[in-house]
Design a protein around this motif. Structure first.
Motif, mmCIF file in Angstrom:
data_model
loop_
_atom_site.group_PDB
_atom_site.id
_atom_site.type_symbol
_atom_site.label_atom_id
_atom_site.label_comp_id
_atom_site.label_asym_id
_atom_site.label_seq_id
_atom_site.Cartn_x
_atom_site.Cartn_y
_atom_site.Cartn_z
ATOM 1 N N TRP A 91 0.806 -1.223 0.000
ATOM 2 C CA TRP A 91 0.000 0.000 0.000
ATOM 3 C C TRP A 91 0.843 1.280 0.000
ATOM 4 O O TRP A 91 0.296 2.358 -0.177
ATOM 5 N N VAL A 92 2.146 1.158 0.220
ATOM 6 C CA VAL A 92 3.001 2.347 0.287
ATOM 7 C C VAL A 92 3.861 2.486 -0.967
ATOM 8 O O VAL A 92 4.138 3.598 -1.423
ATOM 9 N N MET A 114 11.034 1.662 -5.037
ATOM 10 C CA MET A 114 10.485 0.330 -5.248
ATOM 11 C C MET A 114 8.954 0.374 -5.268
ATOM 12 O O MET A 114 8.323 0.764 -4.293
ATOM 13 N N LEU A 115 8.374 -0.032 -6.388
ATOM 14 C CA LEU A 115 6.930 -0.245 -6.444
ATOM 15 C C LEU A 115 6.608 -1.577 -5.788
ATOM 16 O O LEU A 115 7.399 -2.523 -5.863
ATOM 17 N N THR A 116 5.446 -1.658 -5.157
ATOM 18 C CA THR A 116 5.007 -2.927 -4.578
ATOM 19 C C THR A 116 4.039 -3.585 -5.551
ATOM 20 O O THR A 116 2.920 -3.083 -5.752
ATOM 21 N N GLY A 117 4.476 -4.694 -6.155
ATOM 22 C CA GLY A 117 3.694 -5.317 -7.212
ATOM 23 C C GLY A 117 2.275 -5.640 -6.800
ATOM 24 O O GLY A 117 1.304 -5.321 -7.507
ATOM 25 N N LEU A 118 2.114 -6.279 -5.649
ATOM 26 C CA LEU A 118 0.794 -6.754 -5.241
ATOM 27 C C LEU A 118 -0.069 -5.660 -4.619
ATOM 28 O O LEU A 118 -1.226 -5.921 -4.273
ATOM 29 N N THR A 119 0.453 -4.441 -4.480
ATOM 30 C CA THR A 119 -0.410 -3.315 -4.138
ATOM 31 C C THR A 119 -1.370 -3.050 -5.297
ATOM 32 O O THR A 119 -2.494 -2.599 -5.105
ATOM 33 N N GLN A 120 -0.906 -3.370 -6.491
ATOM 34 C CA GLN A 120 -1.742 -3.219 -7.677
ATOM 35 C C GLN A 120 -2.608 -4.474 -7.842
ATOM 36 O O GLN A 120 -2.101 -5.595 -7.841
ATOM 37 N N PRO A 121 -3.939 -4.317 -7.982
ATOM 38 C CA PRO A 121 -4.840 -5.469 -7.951
ATOM 39 C C PRO A 121 -4.687 -6.452 -9.100
ATOM 40 O O PRO A 121 -5.035 -7.630 -8.961
#
Length: 326
Positions: A24-25, A42-49
Motif C-alpha cells: 500500500w506504500v 520500489m513499487l510494490t507489485g501486489l499493491t496493484q490489484p
C-alpha cells in the motif's frame, strides 16, 4: 557527492539506499521520490490489484522519474494465490530491470528474469535462506534483522549479528535491512560488511509517502519500545506499530488456550491496514513498522533525507577513523 559499492554499480544508482517494497506504500509517488533523490525506489507489485494495473503504475512512475527503480514481488503461500507469473511478465514487458523478491523462494521465476537481464534482490531473515538464495542465482541478498518491520522470521537474530554473518558467508553483495534510519545506520552497515541498506519504515515518514499525515505523525511520535510482535503463536511473527488494534491481537494470542488465525482475522486483514494508512485511523487496522521508529525525529522530503544520510555517514566513518593512533 556519490558513493560507489557493488550495489550502486549493479543497480545504476548514486547512493546504496533501497526503499523497501511496502504493501500500500510502494506506489509511483514514493518510488519516484526515492529514485530522484539518488536511491532505488520500489513499487510494490501486489499493491496493484492486477498485472495490468501494475503495468500502468510502472508507466506512471516513469512519468515522474527517469532514474532506475524496481518492483517488489512478495511470494506467499495462499489458497488462492495471485497470478504471480503474470505479474512477472508485466515487470519484464515493462522493461523494469530490478526486482525485489520476498517471502517464498523466487526460484521458479529466476531464469525468466535472468533471460531479460533483470537483477534480483531477495529478502531473507536467516543465513541459511540467504545461502539458498545465492545458490538459486539471485544477484543480491537483502538480510533482515529482528528489528525490522514486517516478518523478521522465527530465529530472532538482530542485524548486528546477521549482517556480518551474511557478508562473510556470501559471495554476492549484501544489503542490510531493519533498524536503519540515518547515516549512522548506513555507516554501521558498511562496516559490518554490507554494501547498501534497505529502509522501509523511515521512508513512510517522508513528505512523499502516500499515507495519511496522522500515520506519519504516529511514527514520528513513537519510541523504540512502541512496536508489537504479532502472530508469534502462529509461527509467522510480524512486527507492527503498537496501536489499539495490534494490542488486541497480542492479547488474544496470549489468552489461555491461545487463538487460531480465524480469531484475529477480522483485525489483521490487509484491506483494514490499507484503510488505516489512507484515513489515519489507527483503530482501523494494522500499521507495519519497525523498532527504527525510535530514531525518526522529523518528516523530511526524500531528497532531504538521503542527502542528510550520506553526509552523516561520511562524517561518522571519518570520526571512527580518528580513534586510531599510530
Amino acid at each position: 557527492m556519490t558513493m560507489r559499492t557493488r550495489i550502486t554499480e549493479l543497480l545504476g544508482i548514486e547512493f546504496p539506499i533501497v526503499q523497501g517494497g511496502m504493501q500500500w506504500v510502494g506506489r509511483a509517488e514514493m518510488a519516484a521520490a526515492v529514485s530522484n533523490a539518488g536511491g532505488l525506489g520500489m513499487l510494490t507489485g501486489l499493491t496493484q490489484p492486477t498485472p495490468e494495473d501494475l503495468r500502468r503504475e510502472i508507466q506512471r512512475t516513469r512519468d515522474i522519474t527517469t532514474k532506475p527503480f524496481g518492483v517488489n514481488l512478495t511470494i506467499l503461500p495462499s489458497v488462492n494465490p495471485p497470478p504471480y507469473a503474470e505479474y512477472v511478465e508485466a515487470i519484464i514487458d515493462s522493461g523494469v530491470k530490478v526486482v525485489e523478491t520476498a517471502g517464498n523462494s523466487p526460484k521458479e521465476f529466476i531464469a525468466r528474469f535472468k533471460a531479460h537481464d533483470v537483477k534480483i534482490l531477495h529478502k531473507c531473515t536467516s543465513l541459511r535462506h540467504a545461502l539458498s538464495a545465492q545458490r538459486n542465482g539471485v544477484d543480491v541478498v537483502s538480510i533482515d534483522g529482528f528489528e525490522c518491520a514486517g516478518h523478521p522470521g522465527e530465529d530472532d537474530v538482530g542485524g548486528l549479528v546477521l549482517i556480518p554473518l551474511a557478508a562473510s558467508a556470501l559471495e554476492i553483495p549484501v544489503i542490510a535491512s531493519g533498524g536503519i534510519a540515518d547515516g549512522r545506520g548506513l555507516a554501521a552497515a558498511l562496516v559490518l560488511g554490507a554494501e547498501g541498506v534497505n529502509m522501509g519504515t523511515r521512508f513512510c515518514a517522508t513528505v512523499e509517502a502516500p499515507i495519511h499525515q496522522a500515520v506519519k505523525e504516529a511514527l514520528l511520535g513513537a519510541s523504540e519500545r512502541e512496536t508489537n510482535l504479532i502472530f508469534r503463536t502462529l509461527h509467522n511473527t510480524g512486527r507492527v506499530l503498537k496501536t489499539p488494534v495490534s494490542n488486541e491481537v497480542v492479547s488474544l494470542e496470549r489468552r489461555e488456550g491461545g487463538c487460531e488465525f480465524k480469531d484475529i482475522q477480522h483485525l489483521v486483514s490487509g484491506q483494514k491496514g490499507r484503510l488505516a494508512l489512507e484515513t489515519g485511523d489507527l483503530n482501523a487496522g494494522l500499521v507495519w513498522a519497525g523498532q527504527v521508529v525510535g530514531l525518526i525525529n522529523d518528516i523530511p522530503t526524500c531528497a532531504e533525507l538521503l542527502k542528510r544520510i550520506i553526509t552523516e555517514c561520511r562524517g561518522q566513518l571519518a570520526l571512527a577513523n580518528r580513534f586510531f593512533t599510530n
